[in-house]
Write an enzyme that holds these catalytic residues in place. Sequence first.
Site, mmCIF file in Angstrom:
data_model
loop_
_atom_site.group_PDB
_atom_site.id
_atom_site.type_symbol
_atom_site.label_atom_id
_atom_site.label_comp_id
_atom_site.label_asym_id
_atom_site.label_seq_id
_atom_site.Cartn_x
_atom_site.Cartn_y
_atom_site.Cartn_z
ATOM 1 C CD GLU A 79 4.198 11.322 7.145
ATOM 2 O OE1 GLU A 79 4.257 10.737 8.256
ATOM 3 O OE2 GLU A 79 3.455 10.927 6.221
ATOM 4 C CG HIS A 118 -5.894 14.685 3.117
ATOM 5 N ND1 HIS A 118 -6.453 14.145 4.236
ATOM 6 C CD2 HIS A 118 -4.991 13.771 2.673
ATOM 7 C CE1 HIS A 118 -5.921 12.943 4.449
ATOM 8 N NE2 HIS A 118 -5.039 12.698 3.537
HETATM 9 C C1 LIG Z 1 0.586 11.082 8.081
HETATM 10 C C2 LIG Z 1 0.140 10.642 6.757
HETATM 11 N N1 LIG Z 1 1.053 10.270 5.830
HETATM 12 C C3 LIG Z 1 0.671 9.875 4.618
HETATM 13 C C4 LIG Z 1 -0.663 9.824 4.282
HETATM 14 C C5 LIG Z 1 -1.100 9.415 2.871
HETATM 15 N N2 LIG Z 1 -1.654 8.064 2.940
HETATM 16 C C6 LIG Z 1 -2.956 7.870 3.151
HETATM 17 S S1 LIG Z 1 -3.317 6.248 3.379
HETATM 18 C C7 LIG Z 1 -1.697 5.819 3.155
HETATM 19 C C8 LIG Z 1 -1.304 4.392 3.265
HETATM 20 C C9 LIG Z 1 -1.620 3.872 4.622
HETATM 21 O O1 LIG Z 1 -1.216 2.554 4.729
HETATM 22 P P1 LIG Z 1 -1.787 1.623 5.862
HETATM 23 O O2 LIG Z 1 -1.578 2.262 7.191
HETATM 24 O O3 LIG Z 1 -1.204 0.272 5.650
HETATM 25 O O4 LIG Z 1 -3.349 1.597 5.616
HETATM 26 P P2 LIG Z 1 -4.125 1.065 4.321
HETATM 27 O O5 LIG Z 1 -4.274 2.224 3.394
HETATM 28 O O6 LIG Z 1 -3.324 -0.038 3.732
HETATM 29 O O7 LIG Z 1 -5.439 0.599 4.841
HETATM 30 C C10 LIG Z 1 -0.915 6.933 2.919
HETATM 31 C C11 LIG Z 1 0.542 6.913 2.691
HETATM 32 C C12 LIG Z 1 -1.587 10.219 5.264
HETATM 33 N N3 LIG Z 1 -2.905 10.256 5.016
HETATM 34 N N4 LIG Z 1 -1.164 10.599 6.478
#
Ligand SMILES: Cc1ncc(C[n+]2csc(CCOP(=O)(O)OP(=O)(O)O)c2C)c(N)n1
Lengths: 346, 346, 322, 322
Positions: free
Chosen positions: B78, B147
């Site tokens: 971000e 959220h």
């Molecule tokens: C700081 C932040 N940015 C964006 C999000 C929205 N978001 C939730 S899970 C996710 C993907 C996360 O990817 P990863 O770390 O690979 O974990 P996975 O979901 O694949 O287990 C996103 C973009 C969030 N919750 N927090």
Amino acid sequence: MATVQVSETALSANDAALTTEMTYAEAIRDALKLEMRRDERIFLLGEDIGIYGGAFAVTRGLFEEFGAERVRDTPISEAAIAGAAIGAALTGMRPVAEIQFSDFMALTMDQLVNQAAKIRYMFGGKAKVPLVMRTPLGSGTGAAAQHSQSLEAWFAHVPGLKVVMPSSPADAKGLLIAAIRDDNPVVFFEHKLLYRVKAAVPTGSYVTPLSQSAVKRAGQDVTVVAFSIMVPRALAAAQRLADEGIDVEVIDPRTLRPLDDTPILESVKKTGKVVIVHEAVGSGGFGGEIAARITESDAFHYLDAPVRRLVGAEVPIPFNPNLERAAVPQEDDIVTAVRRLVREGR
Amino acid sequence: MATVQVSETALSANDAALTTEMTYAEAIRDALKLEMRRDERIFLLGEDIGIYGGAFAVTRGLFEEFGAERVRDTPISEAAIAGAAIGAALTGMRPVAEIQFSDFMALTMDQLVNQAAKIRYMFGGKAKVPLVMRTPLGSGTGAAAQHSQSLEAWFAHVPGLKVVMPSSPADAKGLLIAAIRDDNPVVFFEHKLLYRVKAAVPTGSYVTPLSQSAVKRAGQDVTVVAFSIMVPRALAAAQRLADEGIDVEVIDPRTLRPLDDTPILESVKKTGKVVIVHEAVGSGGFGGEIAARITESDAFHYLDAPVRRLVGAEVPIPFNPNLERAAVPQEDDIVTAVRRLVREGR
Amino acid sequence: MSYLGILDADLPDLLKTMYHIRAFEEKVDELFMQGAIHGTTHLSIGEEAVPTGALHALRSDDYITSTHRGHGHCIAKGADLNLMMAELLGRESGYCRGRGGSMHIADVDAGNIGANGIVGGGIPIAVGVGLSIHMQQQARVCLCFFGDGAANEGTFHEAINLCSIWRLPVIFLCENNQYGMSMSAKLSMHVASVADRAIAYGIPGESVDGNDVFAVHHAVWQAAERARAGQGPTLIEARTYRYKGHSKSDQNRYRTRAEIDDWRARDPIVIFTEVVRARGVLAPGADTQVRANAYADIEAAYAFALASPEPQVADLLEGVYA
Amino acid sequence: MSYLGILDADLPDLLKTMYHIRAFEEKVDELFMQGAIHGTTHLSIGEEAVPTGALHALRSDDYITSTHRGHGHCIAKGADLNLMMAELLGRESGYCRGRGGSMHIADVDAGNIGANGIVGGGIPIAVGVGLSIHMQQQARVCLCFFGDGAANEGTFHEAINLCSIWRLPVIFLCENNQYGMSMSAKLSMHVASVADRAIAYGIPGESVDGNDVFAVHHAVWQAAERARAGQGPTLIEARTYRYKGHSKSDQNRYRTRAEIDDWRARDPIVIFTEVVRARGVLAPGADTQVRANAYADIEAAYAFALASPEPQVADLLEGVYA
Ligand SMILES: Cc1ncc(C[n+]2csc(CCOP(=O)(O)OP(=O)(O)O)c2C)c(N)n1
Ligand SMILES: Cc1ncc(C[n+]2csc(CCOP(=O)(O)OP(=O)(O)O)c2C)c(N)n1
Ligand SMILES: [Mg+2]
Ligand SMILES: [Mg+2]
């Protein structure tokens, strides 16, 4: 530290009978030192707080007394400083972190607001996060827009945080001890221009309770609500106004969250007039909250003039010293604002 | 894009004569699409805004029309998203960034507040930062404490930023077009629960000017100031109160910074009673600012009852749906608050 | 004729740049001591070779993002010394009309995207500049200055990662002056060189002698070639040293006299002057004239600043919004 | 008798854990489809081997920090399934009294420092847990789960750097399930493996097959040994895959059926069951009994949750402050 040692003896308030002259910075150092001697779980972390003694020399000497384990210099990683404090607080330690300028708290907002402040509630009340974030705020040092803000309103808007803004050496010491002993995340804002202010401070360990507004000067004619650097300015202004026959009551909330508004409301009921003074930018500043508390309470019915705010200009703090001074309320401005309010009040 | 193309034809307001029913999300998409067609310097960046179409499907289809260069999926970074937008804006582009949930704006505070908002002033007025940060706020989706926040007050406190909070599809479209054309950093808060709300939206390109409060319903008895999701709730409440003979005027500031307070003050002078409604936590919320604007102005003298705030509870948003609902003002709460104020007003 | 990639004919100018930086910083130091400048400042005496070599490798329309220790970057980018000094003195004629001061000098139109009071704050902004260059299909590059301390900020990571996947024309140039304020870079990270971190982003990384104009120039020149060829970012570490304290308030409690002396023995201007002499591009003794002229330029800048008016308090609110 | 570092006697339990995770996730999926659960959820079906192998390598008093996709971590850490399910249904009997929901399940006293709705948000917290262990001179370690997407957050960088210089007993375990929401890890970073980033911090890094309980177990076990010996942190990448969409709202527009099928063909439970069978530690067919019991446990947890009261609205303000 294999087993945690907490000495309760230092908790006695008796030592507080005597006082010593010391600066606001020294009073904060004294609080840290006394608390660290009392409780081994307390440790400091932050940038340049060790040998260097902190950007404002607040922690000077603590590294020498407590060593590198308990006075931890960190890399320049504000989010990790905050996170490290949270993780340690969750698992039995009592960290006191320093963020070198409160402007850099912007880098810790996720950890502080989305994590520290919410963890207890999100976890159903089953965890606690006893940490303190000490950080200097305010303008007046020529450090310009990125090193001079007063962003306390952000934090005062966040349930789960406590927000403390001491205005004198004695308050700084007692409130910091209270903050360290508190089981919640506390943001402790120190004003840079206050660091060198000297006054009598009780010797030994004592607690100035959080969430207790203080009447810093009693008066009958008009209420001034001020905090941090604006308290000494308001007191000086009150002194001058007294010569003109205007008797000012100065109230210092000291803790902005949770706010003890009763003394403010009581005072307004008595005087019928109020000026709220802060350094932070007016729009969205905490003065709005104080004004709203007054005008939504029954104190509203006692007001005989509009609620006046005397606050920072709607600009980033400029570098040039004349502009910088003009951007925030000065003693003269308080005098003028009070005088005008008293004259205009019907 | 070797040379930047700006078509001015689309700027004509004539196209706006016709309307189409569309949702708030569709209206935002429409604004993005029209603006991107008009001006090649405009591009989007954010997480999952491409093929995925955005966490709330707002950008769906834009990747297909404008391609990966202008609809840029980013890693989960971000601060870098914000920084990339700033650097691009400073050098001739007009980025529109999406932060997936406004809670994550906490990670961008340094870039947004210490950089974007201050650059122009710090640089002596010699640079501009024309960027938009779109981000959804609010509770009601069961997403819990990290959220569901409404942190608009933080941004409304920062000189150099503009803060927009549309409450209807038509406003969302017109205000977003205005935000994109504005030469300043604009934080554009979309409410998650509004995304599916449908209403008539003018076809084609039109601008709803920033910093113009709107009277969403004219009335004589009491003023309700509300923004974002609270506007439809206030309007529904007003409808019900009308049946009881209480004539409510609903004012939507739409832009919190710079705030156009004149219509609010005028309304209060007319009605003498005001309820300020927002979803955000009360203490330190923007309601305090609105209350203070009223009670420091001459509208104060027209008030015949305390200024009432109806605001979010002092808690992180809880997961359980009953608790979640109870944490923020609902239509019933507005009805009750207005009714009580009218009855109690002297 | 050229030596290690720099034309002999350019050597006098580079020497002038180094002396301008040093003289500027010395003047600023003096003015601070006198209390004639408000606020704080971060001097780059001892680090002159880095911006001098780096900016010589770029074109005048390339961009830079700078740091709190940015006077040298600004001068090497070709800034007007008068406007710089006026800014430090808070005058209306300064680069930022006296609103910015030492930590915020910028000249966006000329390609200086600005000094930055936030450690690591400029790194993500450089990404955006690179993106802008890329999207506008320009041949420019963006040179991003930052310190060893800044290499531990989250922004360093996010920004370099983003540039690496988008292959943006950005050169990340770490001025490793061995300390982040009081913290030794040896203690603040567990790698030998900041350049080792390039591996984490799959981009080239190189560590060079930051007191050697030629070494810095060469590394930046190569990185710029790669960037203009669409091959993406490079991470360069330039090893150097600041002679003065971190800022006004520094008491130098964290480093030894011996260490400072060791570095002073490798003074970048002395080293460079030896090459200039050896190349015979200046008449004997002419280098001292370059030096004297540079110091005189700074005095002239100071005189300009002193003669400039202060901003009007009535204009306080001006310039917040466009 | 043991196989690849895991005692034969433990295999049935590990199989049970994997089935618990899968059954839990399937039940949650079903309840969401029915609208019986509020909010959103992130399922870890297909990723069961990672927490199962990892937590088996640790002691019960070790700590974990978890993520938004944290049900598996929580179950493998030994959580009470009833309290978990009650939490997802927002009941007063849930781990967080219904205040947290799927994204915030925690049990600090038992060593689960909590799931986290902020991508990368738990990584710096793990530093603090490691610091706490270190300062209290405990023999514990902290296992920090995070995703491939989180490896691009600034917190990843700051936190690992801090652990590396302080040599804290933290294990950084990246569950690389190939996507951060819709973004392929291949596009979000320019390195082959998240483990390559260990070099930037001077710590060991290893990439293992995350669908293989034994491989994950072995890597985490080694890392824990190092951590307990005061040798600091390790970065491990476990390559795995989520079968389901990222969350409730995912339409799967960014990946192919073929890719999903490829991974399904290497299902971690199937692979593990084959080993269990080959080792002969269960009577023929007993593995299906393990499976059936696990699914029954989840149904029991659901029944428990359903029978539990909702929080009282009157208690809304409770528990904000200690
Ligand atoms: C700081 C932040 N940015 C964006 C999000 C929205 N978001 C939730 S899970 C996710 C993907 C996360 O990817 P990863 O770390 O690979 O974990 P996975 O979901 O694949 O287990 C996103 C973009 C969030 N919750 N927090
Ligand atoms: C985010 C942030 N944290 C801390 C500071 C205070 N500070 C200013 S300069 C500095 C040291 C920076 O070190 P480095 O990046 O190595 O640059 P150098 O000063 O050595 O040139 C610190 C800690 C700051 N300005 N911004
Ligand atoms: Mg340095
Ligand atoms: Mg992933």
